[in-house]
Design an enzyme around this catalytic site. Structure first.
Site, PDB file in Angstrom:
ATOM      1  CG  ASP A  17      -0.070 -52.094 -44.510  1.00 60.55           C
ATOM      2  OD1 ASP A  17      -1.035 -51.388 -44.176  1.00 60.55           O
ATOM      3  OD2 ASP A  17       0.524 -52.850 -43.718  1.00 60.55           O
ATOM      4  N   GLY A  18       0.093 -48.968 -45.068  1.00 61.65           N
ATOM      5  CA  GLY A  18       0.781 -47.889 -44.359  1.00 61.65           C
ATOM      6  C   GLY A  18       0.223 -46.499 -44.617  1.00 61.65           C
ATOM      7  CG  ASN A  19      -2.387 -45.808 -47.877  1.00 62.55           C
ATOM      8  OD1 ASN A  19      -1.239 -45.818 -48.275  1.00 62.55           O
ATOM      9  ND2 ASN A  19      -3.403 -46.265 -48.592  1.00 62.55           N
ATOM     10  NE  ARG A  21       1.186 -48.677 -40.205  1.00 59.17           N
ATOM     11  CZ  ARG A  21       1.706 -49.812 -40.682  1.00 59.17           C
ATOM     12  NH1 ARG A  21       2.883 -50.205 -40.274  1.00 59.17           N
ATOM     13  NH2 ARG A  21       1.032 -50.530 -41.557  1.00 59.17           N
ATOM     14  CG  HIS A  34      -6.843 -44.336 -47.567  1.00 57.21           C
ATOM     15  ND1 HIS A  34      -6.025 -45.420 -47.371  1.00 57.21           N
ATOM     16  CD2 HIS A  34      -7.674 -44.301 -46.501  1.00 57.21           C
ATOM     17  CE1 HIS A  34      -6.349 -46.015 -46.233  1.00 57.21           C
ATOM     18  NE2 HIS A  34      -7.343 -45.355 -45.683  1.00 57.21           N
ATOM     19  CB  THR A  63     -13.724 -59.594 -47.477  1.00 62.06           C
ATOM     20  OG1 THR A  63     -12.587 -60.338 -47.028  1.00 62.06           O
ATOM     21  CG2 THR A  63     -14.028 -60.017 -48.903  1.00 62.06           C
ATOM     22  CG  ASN A  65      -9.646 -53.047 -45.802  1.00 61.87           C
ATOM     23  OD1 ASN A  65      -8.999 -53.165 -46.841  1.00 61.87           O
ATOM     24  ND2 ASN A  65      -9.056 -53.155 -44.611  1.00 61.87           N
ATOM     25  NE  ARG A 188       1.421 -55.996 -44.873  1.00 63.14           N
ATOM     26  CZ  ARG A 188       0.302 -56.409 -44.363  1.00 63.14           C
ATOM     27  NH1 ARG A 188      -0.023 -57.670 -44.443  1.00 63.14           N
ATOM     28  NH2 ARG A 188      -0.528 -55.575 -43.783  1.00 63.14           N
ATOM     29  NE  ARG A 194      -1.021 -58.269 -40.299  1.00 66.50           N
ATOM     30  CZ  ARG A 194      -0.479 -57.521 -39.335  1.00 66.50           C
ATOM     31  NH1 ARG A 194       0.372 -58.040 -38.478  1.00 66.50           N
ATOM     32  NH2 ARG A 194      -0.793 -56.240 -39.219  1.00 66.50           N
ATOM     33  CD  GLU A 207      11.766 -66.216 -53.351  1.00 63.93           C
ATOM     34  OE1 GLU A 207      12.144 -65.693 -52.291  1.00 63.93           O
ATOM     35  OE2 GLU A 207      11.934 -67.419 -53.626  1.00 63.93           O
TER      36      GLU A 207
HETATM   37  C1  FPP Z   1      -3.772 -49.974 -46.220  1.00 64.26           C
HETATM   38  O1  FPP Z   1      -3.211 -48.975 -45.386  1.00 64.26           O
HETATM   39  C2  FPP Z   1      -4.505 -49.356 -47.295  1.00 64.26           C
HETATM   40  C3  FPP Z   1      -5.841 -49.546 -47.568  1.00 64.26           C
HETATM   41  C4  FPP Z   1      -6.695 -50.404 -46.750  1.00 64.26           C
HETATM   42  C5  FPP Z   1      -6.500 -48.845 -48.692  1.00 64.26           C
HETATM   43  C6  FPP Z   1      -5.679 -48.697 -49.927  1.00 64.26           C
HETATM   44  C7  FPP Z   1      -6.405 -47.846 -50.876  1.00 64.26           C
HETATM   45  C8  FPP Z   1      -5.859 -46.962 -51.725  1.00 64.26           C
HETATM   46  C9  FPP Z   1      -4.386 -46.768 -51.890  1.00 64.26           C
HETATM   47  C10 FPP Z   1      -6.733 -46.136 -52.586  1.00 64.26           C
HETATM   48  C11 FPP Z   1      -7.594 -46.992 -53.494  1.00 64.26           C
HETATM   49  C12 FPP Z   1      -7.811 -46.371 -54.764  1.00 64.26           C
HETATM   50  C13 FPP Z   1      -7.210 -46.730 -55.912  1.00 64.26           C
HETATM   51  C14 FPP Z   1      -7.438 -45.911 -57.094  1.00 64.26           C
HETATM   52  C15 FPP Z   1      -6.319 -47.909 -56.021  1.00 64.26           C
HETATM   53  P1  FPP Z   1      -3.776 -48.790 -43.919  1.00 64.26           P
HETATM   54  O2  FPP Z   1      -4.888 -47.815 -43.964  1.00 64.26           O
HETATM   55  O3  FPP Z   1      -4.128 -50.137 -43.352  1.00 64.26           O
HETATM   56  O4  FPP Z   1      -2.529 -48.182 -43.198  1.00 64.26           O
HETATM   57  P2  FPP Z   1      -2.128 -48.384 -41.679  1.00 64.26           P
HETATM   58  O5  FPP Z   1      -1.819 -49.833 -41.498  1.00 64.26           O
HETATM   59  O6  FPP Z   1      -0.915 -47.522 -41.561  1.00 64.26           O
HETATM   60  O7  FPP Z   1      -3.280 -47.915 -40.861  1.00 64.26           O
END
Ligand code: FPP
Length: 240
Positions: A17-19, A21, A34, A63, A65, A188, A194, A207
């Site tokens: 999570d957090g990509n 932000r 990402h 599901t 996303n 997480r 959550r 845990e």
């Molecule tokens: C959650 O961060 C991240 C995702 C929904 C996507 C994760 C996908 C990848 C890391 C790439 C997938 C590819 C491979 C090869 C595993 P968010 O976008 O919800 O972040 P935010 O809460 O900060 O908006």
């Protein structure tokens, strides 16, 4: 291999999570988050194999996303496609990689070419034993339980089992993680408290470890901290 931890979880599950932000903080498009997140995923897989973790499960796409913009969904699927292609080649050329890779989630609804690649990677890696890597894609915990319950209901209807014979184990065996141990530790990053529909059945005694670091900044040292904290906790599984 030198033992780095006294109490190493057998199965670690991570919510990447957090990509979004992370990208926003840097003034970049979400898709850049990402992209870096996918690199971190590779690094953490390698590190888990190095320290001897047997199972590691990553949440890549839920599901829910699909509700994101088309641009973002396509970008994530493209990163996933690139990873699958790379893995497919790696199994042909580099047998010692040793990763057994499985995908948790519904195949229906995924792009056709990806389904084919996912099947190929699963088949090619089926005999690898160094580490088990699960990638949850088009995955929902409730959806998974419904899926398992439907299988059992069908068997009841055929008269193969009676309702009173249904066990927890039968439900577990109908999940995408059938045959794998439940996660001991769920991590997480990004500070949310959550589960977001992740491994709902399997997390019964896991845990939980919440970290403030955003996934694209996540490093092996952050994983070390989570494992050390896990080692200090006293798991009682309902006993005293
Ligand atoms: C959650 O961060 C991240 C995702 C929904 C996507 C994760 C996908 C990848 C890391 C790439 C997938 C590819 C491979 C090869 C595993 P968010 O976008 O919800 O972040 P935010 O809460 O900060 O908006």
């Amino acid at each position: 291999m030198e033992k780095k931890f006294e109490n190493l979880p057998k199965h670690i599950a991570i919510i990447m999570d957090g990509n979004g932000r992370w990208a926003k903080q840097k003034g970049l498009p979400r898709t850049e988050g990402h992209k870096v997140g996918a690199e971190v995923f590779r690094k953490i897989c390698e590190y888990c194999a190095e320290i001897g973790v047997e199972y590691v499960t990553f949440y890549a796409f839920s599901t829910e996303n699909w509700k994101r913009s088309k641009l973002e969904v396509t970008a994530i699927m493209n990163l996933f496609r690139r990873y699958l292609e790379e893995m497919q080649e790696r199994y042909l050329e580099n047998e010692e990689a040793g990763y057994r890779i499985r995908f948790l989630g519904a195949r229906e609804g995924m792009p056709k070419d990806l389904i084919k690649l996912m099947d190929t990677v699963e088949e090619k890696s089926a005999d690898k034993t160094r580490i088990n890597i699960n990638l949850a894609v088009n995955y929902g915990g409730r959806d998974e339980i419904v899926h398992s319950v439907k299988d059992i209901a069908a068997r009841v209807k055929q008269g193969l089992i009676r309702p009173e014979d249904i066990t927890e184990d039968m439900i577990s065996q109908g999940l995408y993680t059938a045959g794998q141990p439940d996660p001991d530790l769920i991590i997480r990053p990004s500070g949310e408290y959550r589960l977001s529909n992740y491994l709902l059945w399997q997390s019964a005694y896991a845990e939980l470890y919440i970290d403030d670091v955003l996934w694209p900044d996540y490093t092996p040292a952050d994983l070390d901290r989570a494992i050390e904290e896990y080692g200090r906790r006293n798991r009682r599984f309902g006993a005293v």
